[in-house]
Each structure stands twice: as C-alpha cells, then as structure tokens.
Design a protein around this motif. Structure first.
Motif, PDB file in Angstrom:
ATOM      1  N   VAL A 123       0.869  -1.171   0.000  1.00 53.86           N
ATOM      2  CA  VAL A 123       0.000   0.000   0.000  1.00 53.86           C
ATOM      3  C   VAL A 123       0.907   1.222   0.000  1.00 53.86           C
ATOM      4  O   VAL A 123       1.828   1.326   0.819  1.00 53.86           O
ATOM      5  N   VAL A 124       0.661   2.136  -0.938  1.00 55.82           N
ATOM      6  CA  VAL A 124       1.497   3.329  -1.052  1.00 55.82           C
ATOM      7  C   VAL A 124       0.633   4.583  -0.941  1.00 55.82           C
ATOM      8  O   VAL A 124      -0.591   4.550  -1.095  1.00 55.82           O
ATOM      9  N   GLN A 125       1.313   5.687  -0.689  1.00 53.02           N
ATOM     10  CA  GLN A 125       0.640   6.983  -0.558  1.00 53.02           C
ATOM     11  C   GLN A 125       0.287   7.517  -1.935  1.00 53.02           C
ATOM     12  O   GLN A 125       1.092   7.493  -2.861  1.00 53.02           O
ATOM     13  N   GLY A 126      -0.965   8.000  -2.084  1.00 53.33           N
ATOM     14  CA  GLY A 126      -1.368   8.647  -3.327  1.00 53.33           C
ATOM     15  C   GLY A 126      -0.930  10.099  -3.339  1.00 53.33           C
ATOM     16  O   GLY A 126      -0.203  10.564  -2.446  1.00 53.33           O
ATOM     17  N   THR A 127      -1.367  10.845  -4.342  1.00 52.33           N
ATOM     18  CA  THR A 127      -0.944  12.244  -4.464  1.00 52.33           C
ATOM     19  C   THR A 127      -1.608  13.142  -3.430  1.00 52.33           C
ATOM     20  O   THR A 127      -1.020  14.121  -2.972  1.00 52.33           O
ATOM     21  N   ALA A 128      -2.832  12.819  -3.034  1.00 51.29           N
ATOM     22  CA  ALA A 128      -3.531  13.608  -2.018  1.00 51.29           C
ATOM     23  C   ALA A 128      -3.224  13.046  -0.629  1.00 51.29           C
ATOM     24  O   ALA A 128      -2.908  11.853  -0.485  1.00 51.29           O
ATOM     25  N   PRO A 129      -3.324  13.874   0.431  1.00 49.67           N
ATOM     26  CA  PRO A 129      -2.978  13.424   1.784  1.00 49.67           C
ATOM     27  C   PRO A 129      -3.742  12.175   2.226  1.00 49.67           C
ATOM     28  O   PRO A 129      -3.181  11.310   2.886  1.00 49.67           O
ATOM     29  N   GLY A 130      -5.027  12.094   1.892  1.00 51.20           N
ATOM     30  CA  GLY A 130      -5.826  10.954   2.335  1.00 51.20           C
ATOM     31  C   GLY A 130      -5.978   9.864   1.293  1.00 51.20           C
ATOM     32  O   GLY A 130      -6.793   8.953   1.466  1.00 51.20           O
ATOM     33  N   ALA A 131      -5.194   9.931   0.232  1.00 48.41           N
ATOM     34  CA  ALA A 131      -5.299   8.939  -0.846  1.00 48.41           C
ATOM     35  C   ALA A 131      -4.297   7.811  -0.632  1.00 48.41           C
ATOM     36  O   ALA A 131      -3.116   8.050  -0.396  1.00 48.41           O
ATOM     37  N   VAL A 132      -4.776   6.579  -0.692  1.00 51.23           N
ATOM     38  CA  VAL A 132      -3.898   5.414  -0.580  1.00 51.23           C
ATOM     39  C   VAL A 132      -4.173   4.473  -1.753  1.00 51.23           C
ATOM     40  O   VAL A 132      -5.293   4.417  -2.279  1.00 51.23           O
ATOM     41  N   ILE A 133      -3.151   3.737  -2.143  1.00 50.20           N
ATOM     42  CA  ILE A 133      -3.259   2.861  -3.309  1.00 50.20           C
ATOM     43  C   ILE A 133      -2.777   1.464  -2.943  1.00 50.20           C
ATOM     44  O   ILE A 133      -1.657   1.282  -2.437  1.00 50.20           O
ATOM     45  N   LEU A 134      -3.621   0.487  -3.175  1.00 53.04           N
ATOM     46  CA  LEU A 134      -3.280  -0.917  -2.988  1.00 53.04           C
ATOM     47  C   LEU A 134      -2.598  -1.402  -4.272  1.00 53.04           C
ATOM     48  O   LEU A 134      -3.191  -1.368  -5.353  1.00 53.04           O
ATOM     49  N   VAL A 135      -1.349  -1.846  -4.160  1.00 56.46           N
ATOM     50  CA  VAL A 135      -0.556  -2.209  -5.335  1.00 56.46           C
ATOM     51  C   VAL A 135      -0.368  -3.725  -5.390  1.00 56.46           C
ATOM     52  O   VAL A 135       0.263  -4.316  -4.500  1.00 56.46           O
ATOM     53  N   GLY A 136      -0.903  -4.351  -6.437  1.00 62.89           N
ATOM     54  CA  GLY A 136      -0.756  -5.792  -6.600  1.00 62.89           C
ATOM     55  C   GLY A 136       0.665  -6.177  -6.935  1.00 62.89           C
ATOM     56  O   GLY A 136       1.300  -5.557  -7.791  1.00 62.89           O
ATOM     57  N   GLY A 137       1.162  -7.214  -6.271  1.00 62.97           N
ATOM     58  CA  GLY A 137       2.524  -7.672  -6.504  1.00 62.97           C
ATOM     59  C   GLY A 137       2.603  -9.024  -7.175  1.00 62.97           C
ATOM     60  O   GLY A 137       3.655  -9.662  -7.187  1.00 62.97           O
ATOM     61  N   GLY A 138       1.483  -9.484  -7.750  1.00 61.03           N
ATOM     62  CA  GLY A 138       1.503 -10.755  -8.461  1.00 61.03           C
ATOM     63  C   GLY A 138       1.553 -11.967  -7.564  1.00 61.03           C
ATOM     64  O   GLY A 138       2.178 -12.972  -7.898  1.00 61.03           O
ATOM     65  N   ASP A 139       0.874 -11.899  -6.416  1.00 60.72           N
ATOM     66  CA  ASP A 139       0.829 -13.016  -5.468  1.00 60.72           C
ATOM     67  C   ASP A 139      -0.605 -13.540  -5.383  1.00 60.72           C
ATOM     68  O   ASP A 139      -1.405 -13.054  -4.580  1.00 60.72           O
ATOM     69  N   PRO A 140      -0.965 -14.559  -6.182  1.00 57.74           N
ATOM     70  CA  PRO A 140      -2.342 -15.047  -6.173  1.00 57.74           C
ATOM     71  C   PRO A 140      -2.728 -15.780  -4.906  1.00 57.74           C
ATOM     72  O   PRO A 140      -3.914 -15.988  -4.644  1.00 57.74           O
ATOM     73  N   GLY A 154       7.829   6.192  -7.350  1.00 56.75           N
ATOM     74  CA  GLY A 154       8.480   6.581  -6.106  1.00 56.75           C
ATOM     75  C   GLY A 154       7.545   6.894  -4.968  1.00 56.75           C
ATOM     76  O   GLY A 154       7.966   7.501  -3.970  1.00 56.75           O
ATOM     77  N   ALA A 155       6.286   6.492  -5.088  1.00 57.45           N
ATOM     78  CA  ALA A 155       5.316   6.771  -4.022  1.00 57.45           C
ATOM     79  C   ALA A 155       5.765   6.143  -2.707  1.00 57.45           C
ATOM     80  O   ALA A 155       6.275   5.019  -2.673  1.00 57.45           O
ATOM     81  N   ALA A 156       5.576   6.859  -1.625  1.00 59.87           N
ATOM     82  CA  ALA A 156       5.990   6.378  -0.303  1.00 59.87           C
ATOM     83  C   ALA A 156       5.180   5.149   0.094  1.00 59.87           C
ATOM     84  O   ALA A 156       3.957   5.121  -0.044  1.00 59.87           O
ATOM     85  N   GLU A 157       5.866   4.155   0.603  1.00 61.36           N
ATOM     86  CA  GLU A 157       5.205   2.926   1.015  1.00 61.36           C
ATOM     87  C   GLU A 157       4.676   3.059   2.434  1.00 61.36           C
ATOM     88  O   GLU A 157       5.399   3.461   3.344  1.00 61.36           O
ATOM     89  N   LEU A 158       3.415   2.688   2.622  1.00 63.43           N
ATOM     90  CA  LEU A 158       2.791   2.722   3.940  1.00 63.43           C
ATOM     91  C   LEU A 158       2.867   1.363   4.638  1.00 63.43           C
ATOM     92  O   LEU A 158       3.019   1.290   5.864  1.00 63.43           O
ATOM     93  N   ALA A 159       2.699   0.294   3.854  1.00 62.41           N
ATOM     94  CA  ALA A 159       2.703  -1.047   4.443  1.00 62.41           C
ATOM     95  C   ALA A 159       2.911  -2.073   3.337  1.00 62.41           C
ATOM     96  O   ALA A 159       2.692  -1.781   2.156  1.00 62.41           O
ATOM     97  N   ARG A 160       3.310  -3.281   3.770  1.00 65.11           N
ATOM     98  CA  ARG A 160       3.472  -4.367   2.816  1.00 65.11           C
ATOM     99  C   ARG A 160       3.330  -5.701   3.517  1.00 65.11           C
ATOM    100  O   ARG A 160       3.521  -5.822   4.735  1.00 65.11           O
ATOM    101  N   VAL A 161       2.982  -6.725   2.748  1.00 63.40           N
ATOM    102  CA  VAL A 161       3.054  -8.116   3.190  1.00 63.40           C
ATOM    103  C   VAL A 161       3.753  -8.896   2.083  1.00 63.40           C
ATOM    104  O   VAL A 161       3.718  -8.507   0.915  1.00 63.40           O
ATOM    105  N   GLU A 162       4.396  -9.983   2.455  1.00 62.15           N
ATOM    106  CA  GLU A 162       5.190 -10.736   1.494  1.00 62.15           C
ATOM    107  C   GLU A 162       4.784 -12.199   1.464  1.00 62.15           C
ATOM    108  O   GLU A 162       4.398 -12.782   2.477  1.00 62.15           O
ATOM    109  N   SER A 163       4.911 -12.784   0.289  1.00 63.15           N
ATOM    110  CA  SER A 163       4.617 -14.199   0.101  1.00 63.15           C
ATOM    111  C   SER A 163       5.701 -15.067   0.718  1.00 63.15           C
ATOM    112  O   SER A 163       6.732 -14.582   1.174  1.00 63.15           O
ATOM    113  N   ALA A 164       5.467 -16.357   0.697  1.00 61.94           N
ATOM    114  CA  ALA A 164       6.526 -17.315   1.001  1.00 61.94           C
ATOM    115  C   ALA A 164       7.594 -17.209  -0.092  1.00 61.94           C
ATOM    116  O   ALA A 164       7.342 -16.679  -1.174  1.00 61.94           O
TER     117      ALA A 164
END
Length: 473
Positions: A150-167, A288-298
């Motif tokens: 999850v990264v920061q969007g352009t607006a202060p309250g905007a967040v973006i969930l970014v798929g990393g190809g982990d089905p 280059g959007a700032a990362e707020l959080a992440r989870v990782e696969s095995a």
C-alpha cells in the motif's frame, strides 16, 4: 491379527517405504533460508478440458521428505536391454493412443537410457509446470518473495493498494495454510491503518494498481469454460484467494480478481476504524510513491513446491509473468513464453519447448519428452542447487498431491513402487502425461518423461506402469 494392529502395521510399512526413497531426490533444506531476498515491485485445435484430479493433501507442514539430504545416485546403470523391452511392451498399450513420446535419462550424465519418439512435440498439459517452475527458480532465485503493498497517493488521504503478483494472498475469510505461509490482506490492512493513524489520517480514498501484469488475462489457448468451471482465474497482479469467491472451493472464479480484492481491502480498512471512500477505482501508483505497508509471500522455492504438488494453475501463471519481468519482457502470456525459453537456453535446453502459458492449460503448448526429462535432470543436479524445489515439489506416488488421490499407482504392476516415484502429472481431454524421477534398484538416479496427446479415454494406469518399470529397473 486385530484390525487395529493390521492398520498400524500397514501404515508403518508405508511410511518406511517412503523413507527409503532414493537419495538422488533433492529436497528443500535450511540452505534456502539464508539471505532471503525481497522482490520490490517494479515501476484451434482439439477441445481440451483440464481433468487433473483433486489432490489429497497428505501433509500440512511441507512436502514429504523435505528434510532428506541430497546425494547423487552413483550406482550402475540399469541393463538397457531389459529396460528397453519392458518399456517398449508397455508403450504398445492401446490406451496410450498413437502419439506418444518417451525418454529415460541418466540424471548424472544426461545419457539416454531409453527413447521412443523422444523429440516429438506433444501437448504436455500440467507437466508444463515443470518447465515454468524450473525457469522461475533459475531466473528469480529460490529466496525471492512477492510483495503486496500500500502506497501513498498524491492527495494526503489517498492510498493505493498495489498488486505484486501473489495469487495466494489470503482474503478475509481464508483459512491460513501451514505450508506455504500466505501473505494476508487483513494483515496488510492492519499495518496500513496503523501507519495512517500515526500520521493522524482517519479518512481515506482508496484506489488500486493492477498494472504489474500486462496483456490479456486469458490465454488464447484456453477453453472458454476454464474460468467459470473454476480451473483458473483471469491472470491479474492483484488477486486474493486465487480469484475464488469462496476460499478453498473450486467454483466459481470472479471475473475481475483485482477489483474484488480491492473492495475486500476497503472493508478491512473500515474494520480498522478508518473512513473509506465508497468508490474504489483503478489507478497507477505514482513513481516513487511512499510505502505505507506491505506483506510478502513465502519464498519462491515454497511457491514452486506448492505449484507442483497441487498442480496450481494460478500460481504457475503468476510465476511465469514474474519470470517475464525479471528477464526484461512484457508481463504477458507472450512475454512470459519468450522469457521462459531464454532461461531454459541458459540452462542448456535450447529445443523441444514451445509454451504459450505457464500452467499447461493451453492446448497450443508443445514439449518433447527429451526436453522435459532433461530439465528434470538439470534440476536434480548438484550443479544447480537453486533448482532443487522442482524435485522436492513433485508429488510422491501414492502419497501426495496429484499422485496421492487414491487413483494412481493402484494397479498390480505399479503398486509395489508406491513411494518410489516422484513425478508431475498432466491431464487434459485426450492428454495424459507423467514426468519425474526415480532411482534404479542399484542406486542410479533416473529422470523420465512419458507424454501422450491422442489418448482415447485415459492412460494414467499405463503411465504409472511405465514409471514403475523405471523405478524397479
């Protein structure tokens, strides 16, 4: 003998038989946990239907034999004359149809021990996953992990969930499997909420980025019923529970896994006390959007083992696209095909492989028995320890995955080799394939591939017999 005592005795014998599997089989050890890397997300023909039997998970903590040490088979080669006669007789069975390729190789030297129509291109069905996973390990490395962020969007309250190809990303109602450990959408939501609250943000607008994969999400060589029948989901970089509406159930798959996962993520954020926009739209995260959080696969090695043991179509397609990204190709079906071939060429396999998908659902795929057996030999070689998950992930005859469903290695001519063969199955309409490895009775590690794509009904018992002949040679 009391029924209980007999059951205990038979169970004990079965376990002992598994534990005597040849030392040439390579298994995952703690070596793979050293220096784990994290992958950063970078800015016609015959109608076929998959009939791969539903595998019965025999173990929940990892592949059978996962802790056995790896040793090369150095016994004498089996007698060619005897092996040739037995395999030739079995290949004459009418159940195989009239288009069959067969190869047995000495894993150590690559020498052909037996060959029949070895270089013919044959529809491989799910044994395609052997090719895909070997390429994934060679290209990505066994320790690479897939990150959903999850990264920061352009607006202060905007967040973006970014798929990393982990089905395998687990949705809100999924039950966590013990192996491989899944990344969790709920965990990602909790971490995101904590990061936002620390910034004093309690109201957000959520979007999602599904742009890591490109091109059509459905392979041209797939049967139209694959998705509604639950065989596979449309291939997206953002998905949860492999695009299933109900985790663990085969049917049905959702038409838009990315939007489905993003909507679920919005609900999870709300449960964390955030006010979330009603509308969740697709977007592209700013560079280059700032990362707020992440989870990782095995790690990839565990994903490969899961793919092979349970013949996981969705994970195979995701791995193929990650290979494309790593190899500088578009993350599409076409790009993945080119990338896989490039990786195979580096491994020394330059002919006999034509793939249009990563899972083997496509009836346009063609792989020769020679190429298939050679890839398995390379993967079992001490020279390529990074590929050992190909061997450790293959189902064990009569015990695990698609060979542990109660239908395989049950005939009088194959049952004695239960536990002595490790192989990947392949099944489509009119297609039955089996490719794997076994150790000859004198300790020589052999790899084999038996592929048939003009099967009248089913050739599984014959394929089991062929593999059993190799194992007792």
């Amino acid at each position: 003998m009391a029924r209980h005592e007999r059951w205990v005795m038979l169970t004990t014998l079965a376990v002992l038989q598994v534990l005597t599997i040849v030392t040439g089989i390579y298994a995952v050890t703690s070596d793979f946990s050293l220096g784990a890397l994290t992958r950063q997300s970078p800015p016609a023909g015959r109608t076929a239907s998959p009939k791969e039997p539903s595998p019965v998970p025999v173990v929940t903590s990892g592949p059978v034999l996962a802790q056995l040490s790896a040793k090369s088979g150095d016994g004498p080669l089996p007698t060619k004359g005897t092996l040739t006669q037995q395999l030739t007789d079995a290949l004459g069975d009418d159940a195989l149809g009239d288009h069959v390729g067969a190869v047995v190789l000495d894993a150590s030297t690559g020498e052909r021990i037996f060959a029949s129509n070895a270089d013919a291109g044959i529809v491989p069905a799910s044994t395609t996953k052997v090719i895909t996973t070997a390429a994934a390990l060679a290209s990505l490395g066994p320790d690479t992990k897939l990150a959903t962020r999850v990264v920061q969007g352009t607006a202060p309250g905007a967040v973006i969930l970014v798929g990393g190809g982990d089905p395998l990303l687990a949705g809100p109602s999924a039950k966590q499997t013990s192996y491989p450990k899944q990344a969790s959408l709920a965990t990602l939501a909790a971490r995101t909420a904590a990061a936002l609250k620390a910034k004093g943000v309690k109201k957000v607008t959520l979007s999602y980025d599904d742009s890591l994969f490109t091109g059509t999400p459905i392979c041209p060589g797939w049967k139209p019923g694959y998705i509604p029948d639950g065989e596979v989901a449309p291939v997206h970089a953002l998905a949860m529970d492999e695009g299933r509406r109900t985790p663990g159930q085969r049917q049905p798959r959702v038409p838009d896994p990315a939007a489905y996962a993003a909507t679920a993520f919005a609900r999870l954020l709300a449960k964390q006390g955030l006010s979330v926009s009603r509308t969740v739209k697709e977007t592209t995260a700013p560079a280059g959007a700032a990362e707020l959080a992440r989870v990782e696969s095995a790690p990839v090695y565990a994903l490969v083992e899961h793919t092979l043991t349970f013949s996981d179509n969705d994970l195979a397609e995701a791995l193929a696209r990650h290979i494309a990204i790593k190899e500088g190709q578009p993350a599409s079906f076409d790009g993945a095909s080119k990338a896989v071939l490039a990786v195979l060429a580096r491994l020394g396999v330059t002919k006999g492989v034509l793939v249009t998908d990563g899972s083997g659902l496509s009836i346009r795929n063609r792989i020769s028995a020679e190429a298939m057996a050679r890839v398995i030999a390379i993967a079992s070689s001490p020279a390529h320890p990074e590929l050992r998950a190909v061997a450790s992930g293959m189902p064990i005859a009569g015990f695990s995955g698609t060979l542990g469903n109660g239908r395989r290695f049950v005939g009088a001519d194959s049952r004695p080799q239960v536990g002595l063969v490790r192989a990947k199955t392949g099944t489509l309409n009119n297609v039955n394939t089996l490719a794997g490895l076994a150790t000859a009775k004198d300790g020589r590690l052999l790899t084999f591939a038996f592929l048939a794509d003009a099967v009248p009904v089913t050739a599984e018992p014959v394929l089991d017999r062929l593999a059993a002949i190799v194992a007792r040679s």
